[in-house]
Design a protein around this motif. Sequence first.
Motif, PDB file in Angstrom:
ATOM      1  N   GLY A   1      38.383  23.779   0.347  1.00 55.77           N
ATOM      2  CA  GLY A   1      38.731  24.905   1.197  1.00 55.77           C
ATOM      3  C   GLY A   1      39.611  25.926   0.524  1.00 55.77           C
ATOM      4  N   CYS A   2      40.404  25.491  -0.467  1.00 55.20           N
ATOM      5  CA  CYS A   2      41.359  26.408  -1.114  1.00 55.20           C
ATOM      6  C   CYS A   2      42.104  27.202  -0.048  1.00 55.20           C
ATOM      7  CB  CYS A   2      40.643  27.339  -2.096  1.00 55.20           C
ATOM      8  SG  CYS A   2      39.995  26.496  -3.548  1.00 55.20           S
ATOM      9  N   HIS A   3      42.700  26.473   0.905  1.00 50.65           N
ATOM     10  CA  HIS A   3      43.357  27.099   2.050  1.00 50.65           C
ATOM     11  C   HIS A   3      44.791  27.519   1.714  1.00 50.65           C
ATOM     12  CE1 HIS A   3      45.350  23.241   2.494  1.00 50.65           C
ATOM     13  NE2 HIS A   3      44.193  22.617   2.728  1.00 50.65           N
ATOM     14  N   LEU A   4      45.527  27.978   2.723  1.00 52.49           N
ATOM     15  CA  LEU A   4      46.871  28.502   2.489  1.00 52.49           C
ATOM     16  C   LEU A   4      47.839  27.422   1.991  1.00 52.49           C
ATOM     17  CD1 LEU A   4      47.345  30.989   5.474  1.00 52.49           C
ATOM     18  CD2 LEU A   4      46.895  31.520   3.064  1.00 52.49           C
ATOM     19  N   GLY A   5      47.598  26.177   2.362  1.00 53.44           N
ATOM     20  CA  GLY A   5      48.418  25.096   1.813  1.00 53.44           C
ATOM     21  C   GLY A   5      48.191  24.927   0.331  1.00 53.44           C
ATOM     22  N   HIS A   6      46.939  25.023  -0.096  1.00 52.84           N
ATOM     23  CA  HIS A   6      46.627  24.962  -1.528  1.00 52.84           C
ATOM     24  C   HIS A   6      47.189  26.178  -2.253  1.00 52.84           C
ATOM     25  CE1 HIS A   6      42.940  22.480  -0.136  1.00 52.84           C
ATOM     26  NE2 HIS A   6      43.920  21.673  -0.455  1.00 52.84           N
ATOM     27  N   LYS A   7      47.094  27.339  -1.615  1.00 54.76           N
ATOM     28  CA  LYS A   7      47.603  28.564  -2.245  1.00 54.76           C
ATOM     29  C   LYS A   7      49.100  28.442  -2.519  1.00 54.76           C
ATOM     30  CE  LYS A   7      47.614  33.600  -1.880  1.00 54.76           C
ATOM     31  NZ  LYS A   7      49.038  33.749  -2.279  1.00 54.76           N
ATOM     32  N   ALA A   8      49.831  27.796  -1.601  1.00 57.38           N
ATOM     33  CA  ALA A   8      51.272  27.592  -1.821  1.00 57.38           C
ATOM     34  C   ALA A   8      51.505  26.736  -3.059  1.00 57.38           C
ATOM     35  CB  ALA A   8      51.896  26.933  -0.588  1.00 57.38           C
ATOM     36  N   LEU A   9      50.662  25.713  -3.254  1.00 58.33           N
ATOM     37  CA  LEU A   9      50.751  24.885  -4.461  1.00 58.33           C
ATOM     38  C   LEU A   9      50.460  25.708  -5.716  1.00 58.33           C
ATOM     39  CD1 LEU A   9      48.987  21.510  -3.552  1.00 58.33           C
ATOM     40  CD2 LEU A   9      51.333  21.755  -4.373  1.00 58.33           C
TER      41      LEU A   9
ATOM     42  N   LYS B   1      34.504  26.960  -4.892  1.00 59.82           N
ATOM     43  CA  LYS B   1      35.853  26.562  -5.302  1.00 59.82           C
ATOM     44  C   LYS B   1      36.256  27.271  -6.593  1.00 59.82           C
ATOM     45  CE  LYS B   1      36.793  22.202  -4.804  1.00 59.82           C
ATOM     46  NZ  LYS B   1      36.948  20.736  -5.049  1.00 59.82           N
ATOM     47  N   LYS B   2      35.333  27.345  -7.553  1.00 67.35           N
ATOM     48  CA  LYS B   2      35.622  28.033  -8.812  1.00 67.35           C
ATOM     49  C   LYS B   2      35.978  29.496  -8.564  1.00 67.35           C
ATOM     50  CE  LYS B   2      32.779  25.213 -11.942  1.00 67.35           C
ATOM     51  NZ  LYS B   2      31.541  25.181 -12.768  1.00 67.35           N
ATOM     52  N   GLU B   3      35.208  30.160  -7.718  1.00 69.96           N
ATOM     53  CA  GLU B   3      35.452  31.574  -7.429  1.00 69.96           C
ATOM     54  C   GLU B   3      36.807  31.768  -6.766  1.00 69.96           C
ATOM     55  OE1 GLU B   3      32.212  33.004  -5.113  1.00 69.96           O
ATOM     56  OE2 GLU B   3      30.750  32.878  -6.756  1.00 69.96           O
ATOM     57  N   LEU B   4      37.138  30.901  -5.805  1.00 66.39           N
ATOM     58  CA  LEU B   4      38.414  31.026  -5.104  1.00 66.39           C
ATOM     59  C   LEU B   4      39.588  30.730  -6.029  1.00 66.39           C
ATOM     60  CD1 LEU B   4      37.308  29.336  -1.785  1.00 66.39           C
ATOM     61  CD2 LEU B   4      38.037  31.718  -2.029  1.00 66.39           C
ATOM     62  N   MET B   5      39.428  29.754  -6.917  1.00 63.79           N
ATOM     63  CA  MET B   5      40.480  29.456  -7.886  1.00 63.79           C
ATOM     64  C   MET B   5      40.731  30.649  -8.801  1.00 63.79           C
ATOM     65  SD  MET B   5      41.752  26.357  -7.577  1.00 63.79           S
ATOM     66  CE  MET B   5      41.478  24.604  -7.452  1.00 63.79           C
ATOM     67  N   GLU B   6      39.658  31.281  -9.247  1.00 65.83           N
ATOM     68  CA  GLU B   6      39.800  32.468 -10.092  1.00 65.83           C
ATOM     69  C   GLU B   6      40.573  33.558  -9.363  1.00 65.83           C
ATOM     70  OE1 GLU B   6      35.941  33.679 -11.357  1.00 65.83           O
ATOM     71  OE2 GLU B   6      35.609  31.919 -12.643  1.00 65.83           O
ATOM     72  N   GLN B   7      40.262  33.737  -8.077  1.00 63.46           N
ATOM     73  CA  GLN B   7      40.974  34.736  -7.287  1.00 63.46           C
ATOM     74  C   GLN B   7      42.451  34.404  -7.162  1.00 63.46           C
ATOM     75  OE1 GLN B   7      38.905  35.118  -3.519  1.00 63.46           O
ATOM     76  NE2 GLN B   7      36.926  35.434  -4.541  1.00 63.46           N
TER      77      GLN B   7
END
Length: 288
Positions: free
Chosen positions: A11-19, A62-68
């Motif tokens: 999901g690359c959600h907001l919790g992951h974004k905080a990490l 997931k790859k695209e979101l990680m790049e972002q």
Amino acid sequence: MTAIVLGNFDGCHLGHKALFDALKLEAEKNKMPHIAISFEPHTRHVIQEPGHPELLTSIEEKKELMEQNGVPLVLQKFDKDLFAMPFRSFVEEFAVKKYGAKLWVLGLDQRFGRGGKGNAEALKSYFPDLSIHEIDPAMFEGEAISSSRIREALKNGKPDLANAMLGRIYSVCGIVVHGLGQGKQLGFPTANLELPPYKLLPKNGVYSGTASFDGQKHRAVINIGCRPSLGNRPVGLEAHLLNFDGDLYGKKLTVELTARIRDEVKFESLDALKEQIKKDVSFCIFGK
């Protein structure tokens, strides 16, 4: 020496974004490269059974979101041998030797290794040379954001709640394939998507959103379900793009779901179905 985060990151959600934000900050302060190590397949697909849970993000998404997010993604094969590896061996052989971990950012109460014995306190105790940073979870409506909560919101037909926790609009990507042409016969042609394995589809129903391809984005009415008024078919996703007339077969289409309009129901006649689709299109345009 490398700064790492570790997890499924579905999901690359907001919790992951905080990490990810904490990882980038700590890596910059310590002048070292950083990576996010994600397991493939999802750990629970190995520990339990494939397809459970259904996935919020395919590998490509997931790859695209990680790049972002500005975080390089490293995919690590997950199997029963890795699952059975004792905590200390897991850290020594996997994190430190293989990936050169020197700094590790973890979510609060995050656990890993056999029996879930690996956590921030255990890392600090057994690996004093590792710099450990534990961060508080991102919250939504008084509870920690998690992939499980987002799945539940989507399964309950609440894309607004899911999108709030994702920090973006939930999307489904797939290749447009041939259907039976029933939508075109009704005057509302649809693009039928071939979906990635185990991709989570929200609760059956009609949604408003957008559909994008080749740099173009159109408003769209999206149907998820088995189309009971047209003879019932396996559950799938089809999108009617507004103000579009063209051939989409073979193209990659990204559908974003912004709101749920109604349940999927069986109409008494095709005329009744067409009248309802007109109302769905009006909702997509005007919100009513």
